[in-house]
Design a protein around this motif. Structure first.
Motif, PDB file in Angstrom:
ATOM      1  N   GLY A 104       0.812  -1.210   0.000  1.00 25.26           N
ATOM      2  CA  GLY A 104       0.000   0.000   0.000  1.00 25.26           C
ATOM      3  C   GLY A 104       0.843   1.256   0.000  1.00 25.26           C
ATOM      4  N   LYS A 105       2.138   1.081  -0.143  1.00 21.99           N
ATOM      5  CA  LYS A 105       3.010   2.262  -0.172  1.00 21.99           C
ATOM      6  C   LYS A 105       3.769   2.298  -1.489  1.00 21.99           C
ATOM      7  CE  LYS A 105       2.105   3.764   3.909  1.00 21.99           C
ATOM      8  NZ  LYS A 105       1.670   5.062   4.266  1.00 21.99           N
ATOM      9  N   VAL A 106       4.192   3.470  -1.866  1.00 20.55           N
ATOM     10  CA  VAL A 106       4.921   3.618  -3.117  1.00 20.55           C
ATOM     11  C   VAL A 106       6.087   4.580  -2.929  1.00 20.55           C
ATOM     12  CG1 VAL A 106       2.906   3.144  -4.521  1.00 20.55           C
ATOM     13  CG2 VAL A 106       3.424   5.494  -3.838  1.00 20.55           C
ATOM     14  N   LEU A 107       7.027   4.516  -3.839  1.00 28.40           N
ATOM     15  CA  LEU A 107       8.177   5.415  -3.779  1.00 28.40           C
ATOM     16  C   LEU A 107       8.445   5.994  -5.157  1.00 28.40           C
ATOM     17  CD1 LEU A 107      10.517   3.939  -1.155  1.00 28.40           C
ATOM     18  CD2 LEU A 107      10.693   6.259  -1.971  1.00 28.40           C
ATOM     19  N   THR A 108       9.043   7.144  -5.170  1.00 32.87           N
ATOM     20  CA  THR A 108       9.334   7.766  -6.462  1.00 32.87           C
ATOM     21  C   THR A 108      10.792   7.521  -6.833  1.00 32.87           C
ATOM     22  OG1 THR A 108      10.055   9.894  -5.601  1.00 32.87           O
ATOM     23  CG2 THR A 108       7.693   9.546  -5.838  1.00 32.87           C
ATOM     24  N   TYR A 109      11.062   7.559  -8.104  1.00 34.05           N
ATOM     25  CA  TYR A 109      12.421   7.312  -8.583  1.00 34.05           C
ATOM     26  C   TYR A 109      13.387   8.328  -7.987  1.00 34.05           C
ATOM     27  CZ  TYR A 109      10.503   4.110 -11.998  1.00 34.05           C
ATOM     28  OH  TYR A 109       9.887   3.068 -12.590  1.00 34.05           O
ATOM     29  N   GLY A 110      12.950   9.571  -7.935  1.00 30.83           N
ATOM     30  CA  GLY A 110      13.826  10.619  -7.418  1.00 30.83           C
ATOM     31  C   GLY A 110      14.203  10.362  -5.973  1.00 30.83           C
ATOM     32  N   ILE A 111      13.217  10.062  -5.150  1.00 33.27           N
ATOM     33  CA  ILE A 111      13.478   9.799  -3.735  1.00 33.27           C
ATOM     34  C   ILE A 111      14.348   8.566  -3.603  1.00 33.27           C
ATOM     35  CG2 ILE A 111      12.422   9.173  -1.563  1.00 33.27           C
ATOM     36  CD1 ILE A 111       9.941  10.723  -2.502  1.00 33.27           C
ATOM     37  N   LEU A 112      13.988   7.543  -4.326  1.00 34.12           N
ATOM     38  CA  LEU A 112      14.746   6.302  -4.277  1.00 34.12           C
ATOM     39  C   LEU A 112      16.196   6.558  -4.673  1.00 34.12           C
ATOM     40  CD1 LEU A 112      14.498   3.405  -3.638  1.00 34.12           C
ATOM     41  CD2 LEU A 112      13.787   2.957  -5.958  1.00 34.12           C
ATOM     42  N   ALA A 113      16.359   7.385  -5.665  1.00 32.73           N
ATOM     43  CA  ALA A 113      17.713   7.708  -6.129  1.00 32.73           C
ATOM     44  C   ALA A 113      18.494   8.394  -5.013  1.00 32.73           C
ATOM     45  CB  ALA A 113      17.621   8.607  -7.356  1.00 32.73           C
ATOM     46  N   GLU A 114      17.848   9.323  -4.362  1.00 34.82           N
ATOM     47  CA  GLU A 114      18.547  10.038  -3.294  1.00 34.82           C
ATOM     48  C   GLU A 114      18.834   9.102  -2.133  1.00 34.82           C
ATOM     49  OE1 GLU A 114      17.905  13.785  -2.167  1.00 34.82           O
ATOM     50  OE2 GLU A 114      18.040  14.529  -4.200  1.00 34.82           O
ATOM     51  N   PRO A 132      18.179  10.080 -11.160  1.00 30.01           N
ATOM     52  CA  PRO A 132      17.033   9.158 -11.081  1.00 30.01           C
ATOM     53  C   PRO A 132      17.006   8.172 -12.236  1.00 30.01           C
ATOM     54  CG  PRO A 132      16.315  11.462 -10.922  1.00 30.01           C
ATOM     55  CD  PRO A 132      17.756  11.473 -11.270  1.00 30.01           C
ATOM     56  N   ARG A 133      17.618   8.512 -13.324  1.00 28.62           N
ATOM     57  CA  ARG A 133      17.568   7.614 -14.493  1.00 28.62           C
ATOM     58  C   ARG A 133      18.141   6.262 -14.140  1.00 28.62           C
ATOM     59  NH1 ARG A 133      19.494  11.364 -19.395  1.00 28.62           N
ATOM     60  NH2 ARG A 133      18.643   9.704 -20.604  1.00 28.62           N
ATOM     61  N   VAL A 134      19.173   6.292 -13.349  1.00 26.07           N
ATOM     62  CA  VAL A 134      19.825   5.042 -12.970  1.00 26.07           C
ATOM     63  C   VAL A 134      18.838   4.122 -12.264  1.00 26.07           C
ATOM     64  CG1 VAL A 134      21.752   4.061 -11.723  1.00 26.07           C
ATOM     65  CG2 VAL A 134      21.934   6.339 -12.695  1.00 26.07           C
ATOM     66  N   VAL A 135      18.031   4.689 -11.411  1.00 28.17           N
ATOM     67  CA  VAL A 135      17.057   3.883 -10.684  1.00 28.17           C
ATOM     68  C   VAL A 135      16.137   3.168 -11.660  1.00 28.17           C
ATOM     69  CG1 VAL A 135      15.233   3.935  -8.953  1.00 28.17           C
ATOM     70  CG2 VAL A 135      17.156   5.517  -8.782  1.00 28.17           C
ATOM     71  N   GLY A 136      15.669   3.914 -12.638  1.00 23.17           N
ATOM     72  CA  GLY A 136      14.789   3.311 -13.631  1.00 23.17           C
ATOM     73  C   GLY A 136      15.493   2.193 -14.367  1.00 23.17           C
ATOM     74  N   VAL A 162       7.127   4.583  -8.504  1.00 27.26           N
ATOM     75  CA  VAL A 162       6.450   5.447  -9.463  1.00 27.26           C
ATOM     76  C   VAL A 162       7.291   6.686  -9.739  1.00 27.26           C
ATOM     77  CG1 VAL A 162       4.201   4.632  -8.741  1.00 27.26           C
ATOM     78  CG2 VAL A 162       5.242   6.608  -7.604  1.00 27.26           C
ATOM     79  N   ASN A 163       6.883   7.466 -10.671  1.00 29.16           N
ATOM     80  CA  ASN A 163       7.634   8.673 -11.006  1.00 29.16           C
ATOM     81  C   ASN A 163       7.247   9.823 -10.073  1.00 29.16           C
ATOM     82  OD1 ASN A 163       5.166   9.615 -11.809  1.00 29.16           O
ATOM     83  ND2 ASN A 163       5.466   8.996 -13.900  1.00 29.16           N
ATOM     84  N   ALA A 164       7.831  10.976 -10.297  1.00 29.87           N
ATOM     85  CA  ALA A 164       7.613  12.113  -9.410  1.00 29.87           C
ATOM     86  C   ALA A 164       6.154  12.542  -9.422  1.00 29.87           C
ATOM     87  CB  ALA A 164       8.506  13.260  -9.843  1.00 29.87           C
TER      88      ALA A 164
END
Length: 107
Positions: free
Chosen positions: A22-32, A39-43, A61-63
DNA sequence: GCTATGACCTAAT
DNA sequence: AATTAGGCCATAG
């Protein structure tokens, strides 16, 4: 010191695997979180998805809080349904990051 | 080991 | 509002 260096990708997998239901994360946050400035690397890392057995890429998910334009899980709509069943809140085709954004710092 | 590409993000046009 | 351009790093061939 010869500390064992864990590649950023490894961290990404760890975090994604640790994303609760039930939770999600964004690529940007995940990258940081992993220390990547890009963030591209995360993708790309998730695209490789060597841990697809355990890593739930669909929780990333994305930003905008929306899925990728061509998510390869069987359709973004399918993805939405899945997240909805997990308890995530959606607004149209975008997930409410304010509600479903996994607070990593809290964990 | 180098080159090319990419599931992103942000800003500007 | 939509599209283009730039930035930056990791994975794959």
């Amino acid at each position: 010191m010869v500390n064992k260096v864990m590649t950023n990708s490894e961290k990404v997998y760890e975090i994604v695997e640790s994303i609760p239901r039930g939770k999600v994360l964004t690529y940007g946050i995940l990258a940081e979180l992993v220390g990547i400035t890009n963030p591209r690397v995360v993708g790309n890392i998730l695209h490789s998805n060597p841990y697809e057995d355990s890593v739930h890429c669909h929780r990333v998910v994305n930003a905008q809080g929306g899925l990728a334009p061509a998510f390869a899980f069987g359709g973004a709509e399918k993805q939405k349904e899945k997240l909805l069943k997990e308890g995530a809140t959606f607004r149209g085709e975008f997930v409410l990051l304010e509600k479903c954004l996994w607070d990593v710092d809290a964990v």
